[in-house]
Design an enzyme around this catalytic site. Structure first.
Site, PDB file in Angstrom:
ATOM      1  CB  SER A 107      -1.032  -0.080   1.129  1.00  0.00           C
ATOM      2  OG  SER A 107      -2.054   1.086   1.109  1.00  0.00           O
ATOM      3  CG  ASP A 254      -2.884   4.079  -1.171  1.00  0.00           C
ATOM      4  OD1 ASP A 254      -3.444   4.032  -2.378  1.00  0.00           O
ATOM      5  OD2 ASP A 254      -2.721   3.238  -0.533  1.00  0.00           O
ATOM      6  CG  ASP A 256      -2.754  -0.679  -2.323  1.00  0.00           C
ATOM      7  OD1 ASP A 256      -3.190   0.482  -1.906  1.00  0.00           O
ATOM      8  OD2 ASP A 256      -3.342  -1.568  -1.677  1.00  0.00           O
ATOM      9  CG  ASP A 258      -6.083   0.615  -0.544  1.00  0.00           C
ATOM     10  OD1 ASP A 258      -5.408   1.655  -0.380  1.00  0.00           O
ATOM     11  OD2 ASP A 258      -5.952  -0.057   0.378  1.00  0.00           O
TER      12      ASP A 258
END
Length: 461
Positions: A107, A254, A256, A258
């Site tokens: 992340s 960010d 990833d 999400d």
């Protein structure tokens, strides 16, 4: 022995804490647990399938290979979707009707870290009990399949990415009867900071297909630059670019993708609380906010809750972590929830936080409302807040120590309805986070400092 799974999967320094061997064993254990679940739930017999995706970290190469090996050796056919946002894996796990999905990402963490988290059938994160089951069988010998029973690995990056982008665009621009694509964001000039991460292709393409003029920064991943002075944890470039280009707004993801934070036309940050407020009001006006309720965490600013209350919108509060937000949403049938950090879960279209979806819906609301992002965010003012980390303390005693609790009660009564205090033990370190919100920054600072001193004195190791 500490629990292997944390609040968001297994994470650690790649090739030290998170090794190829551990990834192999996790793949092997996951197919045993989730494959058995599929059988118990009466799912159709035949070959089992799993899907994996990853972010742009260089360590993702060897971890993906190892994870695929563990799953295929356990008898699952594996679809390798390549580099794709975490919510893309959740979406594809659902629509492709596979037994499980897995994403390799840390992340917003620095590049040397990495992680592995799993999604169950339908695209939902695993409950603690399933993660515990995986951990229990990790590394154990079992009667592995042979011959035609072993799985195959297919690489379908382009197909998977396009399917996900089609879904994202359709959330605000469903196809016309003649199959043409509407352009609801036409005329909107926006800057997108992709953090050199997993949405470097997806977010710009989805925004452009929806009609926006997109200026893209930090979308040239090289395996080493993910989150480096970029994205939602380092929005300075985005703020400067929005002001320099006269863009209407900016969005930051960010690694990833999400989560999503935003920047208004003056370069001011618009955090997850304000984004949730804007989207909750829009859903309420459209009759799509279930029970007129938004699910938030204990870290959400009191200013958001007070503003929503005046709008006839209730809030339900959970522990920190988007998994706990989702659990409450499913329990209560709620349609919108999230965190101050920018994780926003829109259950109308997703099973987990999706930064690109958040960006699209936020941009769409700016266009539909005829207001600027600055004007929309101003309706959700944030109370001054202070946060102090108190290290080297017995964090588990924060909720039981009499002197600490007496201090919390005293400060809470002092603030009344104009503020609040919160003590939260860290999930990974021997420290307690002390937060105070108040009518003024000075008052928040003073309350926080007094409480932090009590915590340090009473709970010192």
């Amino acid at each position: 022995m500490p629990r292997l799974f944390g609040t968001d999967g297994v994470r650690g320094l790649a090739n030290r804490d998170l090794t190829a061997r551990l990834a192999l064993d996790l793949g092997d254990a996951a197919v045993r647990v989730l494959g058995n679940s599929a059988v118990r739930e009466g799912l159709p017999e035949g070959r089992r399938r799993a899907l994996i995706g990853r972010d742009t970290r260089v360590s993702g190469d060897f971890l993906a290979s190892a994870l695929c090996a563990g799953m295929s050796a356990g008898g699952f056919d594996v679809i390798d979707a390549g580099i794709i946002p975490t919510p893309g894996v959740a979406f594809l796990t659902s629509v492709l009707n596979v037994e499980m999905g897995a994403v390799i990402s840390a992340s917003h963490n620095p590049m040397p870290d990495n992680g592995i988290k799993f999604f169950a059938r339908g695209g939902f994160k695993l409950p603690d009990s399933k993660e515990d089951d995986i951990e229990t069988v990790l590394g154990q010998d079992w009667d592995r399949p042979t011959g035609a029973g072993v799985g195959r690995v297919s690489h379908e990056t382009v197909t998977a990415t396009n399917l996900y982008i089609d879904h994202l665009v359709s959330t605000i621009a469903p196809l016309n009867p003649d199959k043409t694509q509407p352009k609801p964001l036409r005329g909107l000039k926006i800057v997108a900071d992709c953090a050199n991460g997993a949405t470097s292709v997806v977010a710009p393409e989805a925004l452009r297909r929806a009609g926006a003029e997109v200026l893209v920064i930090n979308a040239s991943p090289d395996g080493y630059n993910i989150n480096k002075n970029a994205g939602s944890t380092h929005p300075e470039q985005l703020q400067a670019m929005v002001k320099a280009t006269d863009a209407v707004m900016g969005v930051a993801f960010d690694g990833d993708a999400d989560r999503c934070l935003a920047v208004d036309e003056d370069g001011n940050m618009v955090n997850g609380d304000q984004i949730m407020g804007i989207l909750a009001r829009a859903k309420k006006e459209a009759g799509k906010l279930a029970d007129n309720t938004l699910v938030v965490t204990v870290m959400s600013n009191l200013g958001l809750k007070l503003a929503l209350k005046d709008m006839g919108i209730k809030t339900v509060q959970t522990a920190v972590g988007d998994r706990y937000v989702l659990e409450e949403m499913l329990r209560g049938g709620y349609t919108l929830g999230g965190e101050q950090s920018g994780h926003v879960i829109n259950r109308e279209f997703a099973t987990t936080g999706d930064g690109t979806l958040t960006a699209l819906t936020l941009c769409n609301e700016v266009v539909k409302s005829g207001k600027s992002l600055k004007q929309l965010a101003a309706d959700f003012p944030q109370l001054p807040q202070q946060l102090v980390n108190v290290p080297n303390v017995d964090k588990m005693a924060a909720t039981t120590n009499a002197a600490v609790q007496a201090a919390v009660d005293k400060e809470s009564k002092l603030l009344g309805d104009t503020g609040r205090v919160l003590l939260r033990p860290s999930g990974t370190e021997p420290l307690v986070r002390v937060m105070a919100e108040a009518a003024t920054q000075q008052q928040a600072d003073e309350v926080c400092d007094r409480l932090a001193k009590v915590v340090a004195d009473e709970l010192a190791l």
